[in-house]
Design a protein around this motif. Structure first.
Motif, mmCIF file in Angstrom:
data_model
loop_
_atom_site.group_PDB
_atom_site.id
_atom_site.type_symbol
_atom_site.label_atom_id
_atom_site.label_comp_id
_atom_site.label_asym_id
_atom_site.label_seq_id
_atom_site.Cartn_x
_atom_site.Cartn_y
_atom_site.Cartn_z
ATOM 1 N N ARG A 1 0.717 -1.104 -0.185
ATOM 2 C CA ARG A 1 -0.280 -0.229 0.301
ATOM 3 C C ARG A 1 1.391 1.129 0.576
ATOM 4 O O ARG A 1 0.210 2.308 0.336
ATOM 5 N N TYR A 2 1.671 0.997 -0.447
ATOM 6 C CA TYR A 2 2.806 2.346 -0.299
ATOM 7 C C TYR A 2 2.490 3.481 -0.715
ATOM 8 O O TYR A 2 2.863 4.367 -0.183
ATOM 9 N N ALA A 3 1.476 3.334 -1.935
ATOM 10 C CA ALA A 3 1.258 5.010 -2.283
ATOM 11 C C ALA A 3 0.450 6.057 -1.335
ATOM 12 O O ALA A 3 0.482 6.530 -1.263
ATOM 13 N N ASP A 4 -0.295 4.818 -0.561
ATOM 14 C CA ASP A 4 -1.025 5.484 0.535
ATOM 15 C C ASP A 4 -0.213 6.495 1.542
ATOM 16 O O ASP A 4 -0.602 7.050 2.253
ATOM 17 N N ASP B 1 1.823 8.512 0.586
ATOM 18 C CA ASP B 1 2.048 9.801 0.411
ATOM 19 C C ASP B 1 1.449 10.600 0.695
ATOM 20 O O ASP B 1 0.291 10.727 0.883
ATOM 21 N N LEU C 1 12.327 1.512 -2.585
ATOM 22 C CA LEU C 1 10.953 2.323 -2.596
ATOM 23 C C LEU C 1 10.914 4.053 -2.058
ATOM 24 O O LEU C 1 10.125 4.700 -2.760
ATOM 25 N N GLY D 1 12.441 6.018 -4.198
ATOM 26 C CA GLY D 1 11.812 6.719 -5.544
ATOM 27 C C GLY D 1 12.344 5.523 -6.599
ATOM 28 O O GLY D 1 11.853 5.478 -7.891
ATOM 29 N N ASN E 1 8.678 1.682 -8.331
ATOM 30 C CA ASN E 1 7.721 2.122 -8.427
ATOM 31 C C ASN E 1 6.610 0.709 -7.760
ATOM 32 O O ASN E 1 6.991 0.003 -7.474
ATOM 33 N N ALA E 2 5.997 1.749 -6.443
ATOM 34 C CA ALA E 2 5.267 0.968 -5.801
ATOM 35 C C ALA E 2 4.759 -0.549 -5.835
ATOM 36 O O ALA E 2 4.687 -1.150 -5.616
ATOM 37 N N LYS E 3 4.035 0.267 -7.324
ATOM 38 C CA LYS E 3 2.929 -1.103 -7.278
ATOM 39 C C LYS E 3 3.775 -2.253 -7.976
ATOM 40 O O LYS E 3 3.068 -3.950 -8.133
ATOM 41 N N ASP F 1 -2.800 -5.917 4.283
ATOM 42 C CA ASP F 1 -1.924 -5.432 3.955
ATOM 43 C C ASP F 1 -2.444 -3.814 5.109
ATOM 44 O O ASP F 1 -2.291 -3.041 4.520
#
Lengths: 337, 286
Positions: free
Chosen positions: B229-232, B234, B260, B263, B266-268, B284
């Motif tokens: 869930r890394y994008a979360d 942000d 991660l 950068g 990529n998170a996906k 998650d």
């Protein structure tokens, strides 16, 4: 020199009739909570609104008994004002003490109502005198309720090293986990005792008769399955049967409950300030029976600890209402661990 | 956004002395910023003693890592307190306080401390009180949802660290469930935890992995991973991601999180990289 031990009897009041039953049968104090998640027995149909709380306080105090109000969940930023309002209301209505777990809420109580007596809830998870003394020094707590994890010699060590009064659980449902240190219910169904005020809440429970037997589930997770000759129990998740390395058994705890009657003389000798009876979710009839037995037992100990003996009639009376469930001395008796 | 830091959380399991020392020998070379050392679960685990942890702390600090000494979560006896006093009394390294006795001792010694995940910090007033007592970092309870962490007013000079990888420590008991599984009493447990370096899986009667038994601690059955869930993350206020030790592939898990955070990954793509390294199913979390 230690002060004269109190050995008060503190009984659960999940409703006004239960409060009256406890008072009428000899409780020195009752503990109760409001009808929301500000306390750790947030079950539908239980607890007090302002009107019943006011009447309960009047009823108990008129007979010289105390009312302790549990506000022992952990407030969160968005809803903090509700916990503050509850502390204000408790003070306004004249409760004898509030039972708190959250240091932030204690700071609020100190600041807003400096004369309000504070007890540290079992949900505060204080198991050493260093922890108890932290709350004592910072917030002036007068009493701490110890989690059900210490043996009696360990309890004694706490009592010898703090000026706070120490209250112990004596009878009723038994958490196998340290109170305030258990997120199992939160993990299984999103609601934890710390924030929601209930473990294994009713809305997540399903009972289902299947080919394999009666199944009890919590948020879909199979907690136990019962053969036709077995009595199905409520799916409190630490009391289910699970499989570990091929063995299926009560992997965490059997569905037993705590009964420490036989330890009363020792608890008295150690200077325990109060014995707490678990069970705010229980009926007034249950509260009446348990209170009556424990009143008799505490009176007997105070009269003569040396000749105290558990009366068979007490056990019979308690067994009748605990539906034949097994009893344990819990952690007070070290081999249980 | 400031650079996200990575920490290696305290070792929750009981490993042989050789495995433990080898693990931290390797960890010295991993791209983590902070290493937590110490026994947080059980006082009977004695293969690495307090003095060994202190020696290890000095060695790791020399490699440039920030070292924090984690305190035992459930204090029962006077000898538990003695160990705690030794941990606080060393005076050089921060301590992670995992119950309020440790907070009291740290505050008294004016030792900066990390408010551990079992202190039950759910609101700003409690966090402010801890900050005034010397907390320089806090770890929210592992059940605290992302939005609540984001909504929490955090005092200046206090960092936020979240449990980002590993089986979630969910509960502590006076009773040892590993000993119970072997029909042993805790006082005579024969150190059965040594046979289960990633814990003992507890399944439901329909074979669903539910929990993990680790001595007196109960953990989630699944392996919690914020990489999924890394994008979360942000826009969240998280400063440090805590990675909880596992016996195998830990260096490669750290590497995925480092990439991660930098950068560089990529998170996906993170779950695909990580899934082969996880001892169990990913989850998650909250």
């Amino acid at each position: 020199m230690l002060p004269e031990p109190l050995l008060e009897l503190i009984c659960p009041a999940g409703s006004l009739p239960a409060l009256k039953a406890a008072v009428d049968h000899g409780a020195d104090g009752v503990y109760l909570g409001l009808k929301d998640n500000t306390n750790a027995r947030n079950f539908s149909g239980l607890n007090f609104d302002e009107k019943s709380l006011a009447e309960g306080i009047r009823y108990a105090q008129a007979k010289g008994r105390k009312v302790l109000m549990a506000l022992n969940t952990y407030p969160q930023p968005a809803t903090l004002s509700r916990w503050h309002a509850a502390v204000d209301k408790a003070t306004e209505l004249g409760v004898d003490a509030v039972i708190l777990a959250d240091p932030g809420l204690m700071a609020y109580a100190n600041r807003t109502h400096p004369d309000l007596r504070l007890h540290l809830s079992v949900q505060g998870s204080a198991t050493s005198y260093e922890a108890v003394n932290f709350y004592r020094e910072r917030f002036g707590i007068r009493r701490a309720v110890l989690p059900r994890v210490l043996s009696l010699p360990q309890v004694e060590n706490v009592i010898r090293n703090t000026e706070a009064e120490i209250e112990l659980f004596g009878f009723g449902g038994l958490c196998v986990m340290v109170e305030g240190r258990c997120l199992l219910s939160s993990y299984a169904c999103g609601d934890s005792p710390n924030t929601f005020g209930a473990c294994s809440p009713g809305h997540a429970v399903r009972w289902q008769q299947t080919d394999k037997g009666m199944e009890t589930r919590l948020n879909g997770i199979l907690i136990d399955r019962y053969a036709d000759n077995e009595k199905a129990g409520y799916p409190t998740l630490c009391k289910g049967r699970f499989e570990v390395q091929g063995d299926t058994y009560y992997a965490l705890e059997e569905p037993t409950s705590l009964n420490t009657l036989e330890m009363l003389p020792e608890m008295h000798r150690l200077g325990v300030a109060a014995i707490k009876i678990e069970g705010r979710q229980r009926s007034p009839a249950y509260v009446a029976q348990v209170t009556q037995v424990w009143r008799a037992a505490i009176d007997a100990v105070k009269k003569s600890a040396a000749t105290f003996a558990v009366q068979p009639a007490w056990h019979a009376q308690l067994d009748k209402i605990s539906e034949g469930s097994m009893h344990t001395l819990g952690a007070y008796y070290r081999p249980w661990k | 956004m400031e650079m996200m830091k990575l920490s290696l959380g305290p070792l929750l399991y009981y490993w042989s002395r050789e495995d433990t020392l080898a693990f931290y020998g390797e960890a010295a070379g991993w791209p983590v910023d902070i290493i937590y050392l110490g026994e947080t679960v059980c006082s009977r685990r004695h293969l690495i003693r307090v003095q060994d942890w202190l020696d290890l702390a000095a060695t790791l600090a020399d490699t440039g890592k920030e070292v924090v000494l984690s305190s035992q979560t459930l204090i029962e006896s006077e000898s538990d307190l003695k160990m705690l006093r030794k941990l606080v009394g060393q005076g050089r390294f921060k301590v992670e306080a995992n119950e309020f006795g440790a907070v009291r001792l740290c505050a008294e010694a004016k030792l900066p401390f990390v408010a551990g995940p079992t202190l039950n910090v759910y609101n700003p007033e409690t966090l402010a009180m801890l900050s005034e007592s010397g907390a320089v970092r806090w770890v929210p309870p592992v059940e605290m949802p992302r939005d609540m962490i984001a909504a929490m007013p955090v005092p200046e000079n206090v960092e936020t660290e979240v449990f980002a990888y590993g089986r979630l420590p969910l509960a502590f008991s006076a009773r040892c469930f590993t000993a119970r599984h072997y029909n042993l009493q805790k006082d005579d447990c024969q150190f059965k935890c040594l046979e289960h370096p990633d814990g003992l899986t507890l399944r439901t009667r329909e074979a669903q992995d539910f929990l993990t038994l680790n001595g007196i601690q109960t953990q989630s059955g699944k392996v919690h991973s914020l990489a999924h869930r890394y994008a979360d993350l942000d826009g969240s206020k998280v400063d440090v991601l805590r990675l909880s030790p596992q016996l195998r592939h830990m260096g490669r898990v750290v590497e995925v999180f480092r990439q991660l955070a930098d950068g560089a990954l990529n998170a996906k793509d993170a779950p695909g990289r990580l899934d082969r390294l996880i001892p169990g199913q990913p989850y998650d979390g909250y």
